[in-house]
Scaffold this motif. Sequence first.
Motif, short mmCIF file in Angstrom:
data_model
loop_
_atom_site.label_atom_id
_atom_site.label_comp_id
_atom_site.label_asym_id
_atom_site.label_seq_id
_atom_site.Cartn_x
_atom_site.Cartn_y
_atom_site.Cartn_z
N VAL A 35 -45.20 -10.32 26.90
CA VAL A 35 -44.30 -11.40 26.49
C VAL A 35 -42.99 -10.85 25.91
CG1 VAL A 35 -46.11 -13.10 26.07
CG2 VAL A 35 -45.41 -11.57 24.22
N VAL A 36 -42.99 -9.59 25.46
CA VAL A 36 -41.73 -9.04 24.94
C VAL A 36 -40.71 -8.81 26.05
CG1 VAL A 36 -42.85 -7.98 22.94
CG2 VAL A 36 -42.50 -6.62 25.01
N ALA A 37 -41.14 -8.90 27.30
CA ALA A 37 -40.18 -8.89 28.40
C ALA A 37 -39.21 -10.05 28.29
CB ALA A 37 -40.91 -8.96 29.74
N LEU A 38 -39.65 -11.13 27.65
CA LEU A 38 -38.83 -12.32 27.45
C LEU A 38 -38.29 -12.40 26.02
CD1 LEU A 38 -41.17 -14.89 29.24
CD2 LEU A 38 -39.22 -13.65 30.22
N ALA A 39 -38.71 -11.49 25.16
CA ALA A 39 -38.33 -11.55 23.75
C ALA A 39 -38.11 -10.14 23.22
CB ALA A 39 -39.40 -12.27 22.94
N PRO A 40 -37.04 -9.47 23.65
CA PRO A 40 -36.83 -8.07 23.24
C PRO A 40 -36.60 -7.89 21.75
CG PRO A 40 -34.91 -8.93 24.40
CD PRO A 40 -36.01 -9.93 24.59
N GLU A 41 -36.24 -8.99 21.05
CA GLU A 41 -36.01 -8.84 19.62
C GLU A 41 -37.29 -8.65 18.83
OE1 GLU A 41 -34.20 -12.40 21.12
OE2 GLU A 41 -36.21 -11.77 21.66
N ILE A 42 -38.44 -8.89 19.46
CA ILE A 42 -39.72 -8.76 18.75
C ILE A 42 -40.05 -7.30 18.46
CG2 ILE A 42 -42.23 -9.02 19.02
CD1 ILE A 42 -41.75 -11.64 20.39
N MET A 43 -39.69 -6.41 19.38
CA MET A 43 -40.16 -5.03 19.27
C MET A 43 -38.99 -4.08 19.50
SD MET A 43 -43.56 -3.60 21.11
CE MET A 43 -44.37 -2.11 20.59
N PRO A 44 -38.74 -3.14 18.60
CA PRO A 44 -37.60 -2.24 18.76
C PRO A 44 -37.84 -1.20 19.84
CG PRO A 44 -38.92 -1.57 16.89
CD PRO A 44 -39.51 -2.86 17.38
N GLY A 45 -36.74 -0.60 20.29
CA GLY A 45 -36.87 0.51 21.21
C GLY A 45 -36.95 0.11 22.66
#
Length: 262
Positions: free
Chosen positions: A143-153
């Motif tokens: 899901v971080v593919a759609l929400a890059p702000e969730i996980m750094p780097g």
Amino acid sequence: MADNRLKTVLITGASSGIGAAYAQRFARRGHDLVLVARNRERMEAAAARLRSGAGVAVDVLPADLTAPAELAVVEARLRDDRRIGVLVSNAGAALKSGFAAADLDELERLIRLNVIAVTRLAGAVAPRFVAEGRGAIVNISSVVALAPEIMPGVYAATKSYVLTLSQSLQAELGPQGVYVQAVLPAATRTEIFERSGLSTDAIPVMMDVGELVDAALVGFDREEAVTIPPLPELGQWENFAAARKAMLPNFRQEHAAARYRA
């Protein structure tokens, strides 16, 4: 999608977590398996359980997919073994640090596993699937593919690549009988956190890996191009996809948009 019920399934990252759950579920469905991971001992133990419990044939193929020579062995198996009709590209890793404290060698290793291996494995098997007019490729994104702000780097970027690659492959190969599914898990109870040194303290809830894979297989059976197990309303994804498609006609312009012209 052509009937792949009797075809062998090759699963990467199959020694634990999501990959191990996929192996168990596909074995229950009567599929023979090829298990790919670095830990031979762990895979041999899992293979023995699957053979006795489900009565299927299980091959173990130890490989570090970040090592070109070992990745090439898996590519050759996908190209040459006509029994394999389903590829599950699950192997992946994360990093706890962002770019402010980046270890470039670790970043490169992550990209080799999350991006290059996924690409090369799909590229190895796609020509045969197209020639046969059937086959399925399942790519595990996030899901971080759609929400890059969730996980750094770089982790979110690699998973965004997996999603885009899967959509591109589906557009190209789908009309030729090949089904491509991108699965976007949210936080799931697997070893990726421990291996990556990530803390789970800030994660309020996590999905059980079995529930995640069961949901992903419902999407597989429905031939969904994108499956997001934690998303309650399908309409949210459909609206997102529709908004993206609505922009496409505007991308083909001779001149910059008026808002960028003085």
